[in-house]
Design a protein around this motif. Structure first.
Motif, short mmCIF file in Angstrom:
data_model
loop_
_atom_site.label_atom_id
_atom_site.label_comp_id
_atom_site.label_asym_id
_atom_site.label_seq_id
_atom_site.Cartn_x
_atom_site.Cartn_y
_atom_site.Cartn_z
N LYS B 2 0.81 -1.20 0.00
CA LYS B 2 0.00 0.00 0.00
C LYS B 2 0.86 1.28 0.00
CE LYS B 2 -4.26 1.59 2.10
NZ LYS B 2 -5.20 1.40 3.18
N ILE B 3 2.01 1.17 0.69
CA ILE B 3 2.89 2.34 0.78
C ILE B 3 3.40 2.71 -0.60
CG2 ILE B 3 5.06 3.20 1.73
CD1 ILE B 3 4.63 1.32 4.10
N LEU B 4 3.79 1.69 -1.36
CA LEU B 4 4.32 1.90 -2.70
C LEU B 4 3.24 2.53 -3.57
CD1 LEU B 4 6.82 1.45 -4.35
CD2 LEU B 4 5.96 -0.77 -5.00
N VAL B 6 0.87 4.48 -2.65
CA VAL B 6 0.77 5.89 -2.29
C VAL B 6 1.80 6.71 -3.06
CG1 VAL B 6 1.23 7.53 -0.41
CG2 VAL B 6 -0.19 5.52 0.01
N PHE B 7 3.02 6.18 -3.12
CA PHE B 7 4.09 6.87 -3.82
C PHE B 7 3.81 6.96 -5.31
CE2 PHE B 7 8.33 8.07 -2.25
CZ PHE B 7 7.98 8.19 -0.94
N ARG B 9 0.98 6.84 -6.94
CA ARG B 9 -0.13 7.72 -7.23
C ARG B 9 0.35 9.17 -7.21
NH1 ARG B 9 -4.76 6.56 -3.29
NH2 ARG B 9 -3.38 7.77 -1.97
N SER B 10 1.17 9.48 -6.20
CA SER B 10 1.68 10.82 -6.07
C SER B 10 2.60 11.17 -7.24
CB SER B 10 2.44 10.94 -4.76
OG SER B 10 3.34 11.98 -4.84
N ARG B 11 3.41 10.21 -7.64
CA ARG B 11 4.35 10.41 -8.74
C ARG B 11 3.58 10.74 -10.02
NH1 ARG B 11 6.69 11.79 -12.12
NH2 ARG B 11 8.16 10.83 -13.53
N TRP B 32 10.91 2.92 -9.56
CA TRP B 32 12.01 2.79 -8.61
C TRP B 32 13.25 3.54 -9.08
CZ3 TRP B 32 12.26 1.66 -3.71
CH2 TRP B 32 11.16 1.01 -3.13
N TYR B 34 13.16 6.31 -10.52
CA TYR B 34 12.91 7.70 -10.13
C TYR B 34 13.35 7.94 -8.69
CZ TYR B 34 10.82 11.96 -11.74
OH TYR B 34 10.66 13.23 -12.21
N TYR B 35 13.01 6.99 -7.82
CA TYR B 35 13.41 7.13 -6.42
C TYR B 35 14.92 7.03 -6.30
CZ TYR B 35 8.52 5.67 -6.11
OH TYR B 35 7.18 5.54 -6.31
N LEU B 36 15.49 6.13 -7.13
CA LEU B 36 16.95 5.94 -7.11
C LEU B 36 17.66 7.23 -7.52
CD1 LEU B 36 18.98 3.67 -6.57
CD2 LEU B 36 18.94 3.13 -9.00
#
Lengths: 505, 65
Positions: B2-4, B6-7, B9-11, B32, B34-36
């Motif tokens: 679920k946490i992922l 959330v990310f 959706r926001s992205r 991922w 993008y987060y990296l």
């Protein structure tokens, strides 16, 4: 006039505190599992007792305090401030049962130090502590870094109205997402991602140093948790000095500097606003103050002729300075070296860095870079106004995720919190001096506790006076929660005594 | 995860369609990546900052001694 709290108010606050204590019990499952895997049966018993106490307390609050009211802001703030005290007491049970503490107060000091990411400890014989207890120390600081309330919000306050009030009460002013529970989850997402990456790097470095795979695994996780949360805990009494490894120092430094950044900034950078990392007032403020402190530390060292090679300066001077500025407290020198070798100039420069601290809404403590940035900009605006004609309309802004225009309320709130920090630093310093410690040592350790740093010049030890232990414990708590929720708790106490009875005249 | 979610959706809200904006890491590794990229930028900031501090130290040492 304030209204006296009703029985329902107390029950609502009790219910919230029960949830906070339950979250402490839940995170005790991690050290319990560690103790089970390592076959430390006595330690398992300590944690089973701790978990049982948390569950019994929670069940008691669920039965006696369940009400249909919604949490208001005032309730939320009191839940946070009182919840942290209850979390400390329940978290100290496994500590005390371990036999490594001379009193329950010492155990409470260590737990508050862990939760507030300070990193000072009164635990005795750290080098022979069980893996289970060591895991608990580091999980405490890791969970405390995100915030106990964030832990509780993630699992236990879902669909609870008023969740925002308890989130704000923990000294976090910014939401990453519109929903506060999703904000808590996003904070965990960032921390867990870094946990995996940082631990892998540390594991490789420790393995290269010659540690066994099992020990490397545990130490890598513990070092990560201590660094990321800007807690400064380490599994050995010599802290980072134990490893004698430049690589490990470099990795931990990167972890705690990144860990000291605002979670909202992490989120912003991770979701596309890459330029934020260079434009943000907190980064700029941190860069300026850290470089100024570096200048004075270098000057102090050069005058005294200590740590003058680049290697020595980086591993001793710069590491300690940046560890202090991010309020981490990881150390590559002995406590006595801070007093005997650093000299007055470098020592007080580090005190200044610790006092300022890290970013707002981060794992760190201190005034916070955002407030320092706002105050400097506000001062600059005042200077410009004085030098300009009366009719001139002047304005200043700071960039923190969005542009914030400097106005009097913003500057006043920043100045008020900074003044409160100065007050707790000063009182702690005077108390230390009153007990016969030198001003440098007394103020260094006072600022270190109030800003949740964890470096020590030698004052903090199991044999220090009881009053100092109590003051430092409170100072860590007050500093971490950034005063507002503490004021709410005091205000509630005053309302009980002097408030008007609801429905009365 | 679920946490992922959330990310993610926001992205998507950030760039409209969740498409690559030309960064290699994002194009190569998706969300991922993008987060990296964010992590790489944060580490670069620490490196730049450490080098600046070393420079200050070298200048001070040269001037004082």
């Amino acid at each position: 006039m304030n209204l006296r709290p009703t029985l329902n108010d107390f029950r609502l606050i009790g219910w919230g505190i029960g949830r906070v204590v339950l979250s402490v019990g839940l995170i005790m499952a991690v050290p319990l599992a560690t103790a089970l895997i390592c076959g430390e049966w006595n330690v398992c018993t300590d944690f089973l007792i701790g978990i049982s106490a948390c569950l019994i307390f929670w069940l008691g609050t669920e039965i006696t305090c369940r009400v249909t009211l919604d949490l208001r802001v005032s309730h939320g703030l009191v839940v946070v401030s009182a919840g942290w005290l209850f979390a400390m007491v329940f978290g100290a049970i496994p500590h005390y049962l371990s036999g490594h503490f001379s009193s329950f107060l010492d155990a409470c000091f260590d737990v508050m130090s862990g939760f507030t990411t300070t990193g000072l400890f009164l635990l005795q014989d750290l080098d022979h502590v069980s893996n289970g207890l060591n895991m608990w120390r580091h999980v405490l600081t890791y969970a405390g870094g995100q915030g106990i309330i964030v832990v509780a919000l993630t699992f236990l306050f879902v669909r609870t109205s008023g969740a925002l009030s308890i989130y704000l009460g923990e000294g976090k002013e910014e939401k990453l997402l519109p929903n506060v529970v999703n904000t808590a989850r996003a904070i965990w997402m960032i921390s867990l991602t870094y946990l995996v990456i940082g631990s892998v790097f540390l594991f490789v470095a420790l393995k290269t140093c010659g540690m066994t795979p099992g020990r490397s695994f545990l130490h890598s996780i513990w070092l990560f948790m201590g660094s990321w949360s800007t807690g400064g805990f380490a599994p050995q009494s010599l802290n980072l000095l134990y490893y004698h490894s430049f690589t490990i120092e470099l990795i931990t430094m990167a972890i705690f500097v990144i860990g000291s950044l605002n979670f909202a900034l992490h989120y912003s950078v991770w979701t596309g606003k890459h330029s934020e990392i260079w434009k943000n007032i907190e980064i700029r403020s941190f860069a300026v103050t850290a470089l100024v402190v570096t200048f004075f530390v270098s000057l102090g060292f050069s005058k005294l002729g200590v740590y003058t090679t680049i290697n020595e300066f980086f591993r001793k001077g710069f590491y300690i300075m940046i560890s202090g500025h991010t309020t981490t407290g990881n150390a590559t020198v002995y406590s006595s070296s801070l007093v005997n070798e650093f000299g007055v100039l470098a020592l007080w420069a580090i005190v200044f860095a610790m006092a300022i601290g890290a970013s707002a809404a981060s794992t760190g403590g201190g005034f916070k870079n955002l407030r320092v940035g706002i105050l400097i900009k506000s001062l600059w605006l005042d200077i410009r106004k004085m030098a300009s004609p009366d009719s001139a309309v002047l304005s200043e802004k700071v960039h923190h995720l969005n542009d914030l225009w400097i106005d009097d309320p913003l500057a006043r709130s920043a100045a008020l919190i900074i003044l409160c920090y100065i007050a707790i630093y000063f009182m702690g310093g005077l108390l230390g001096v009153a007990y016969g410690f030198s001003p440098s040592v007394a103020f260094f350790d006072s600022v270190s506790t109030g800003s949740n740093t964890g470096l020590s010049a030698g004052l903090v030890s199991p044999v220090m006076p009881v009053l100092l232990k109590v003051y430092y414990t409170l100072s860590m708590w007050v500093g971490r929660l950034e005063f507002i929720s503490i004021f709410a708790l005091i205000g509630m106490g005053a309302s009980i005594v002097r408030g008007r009875k609801v429905g009365g005249s | 995860m679920k946490i992922l979610h959330v990310f993610k959706r926001s992205r998507k809200k950030t760039d409209g369609h969740g498409k690559s904006d030309g960064y290699f890491l994002e194009a190569r590794f998706g969300e991922w990546g993008y987060y990296l990229l964010g992590i790489v930028m944060e580490v670069s900031m620490v490196a730049a900052f450490s080098l600046a501090a070393l420079l200050v130290m070298i200048i001070v040492k040269a001037v004082v001694t």
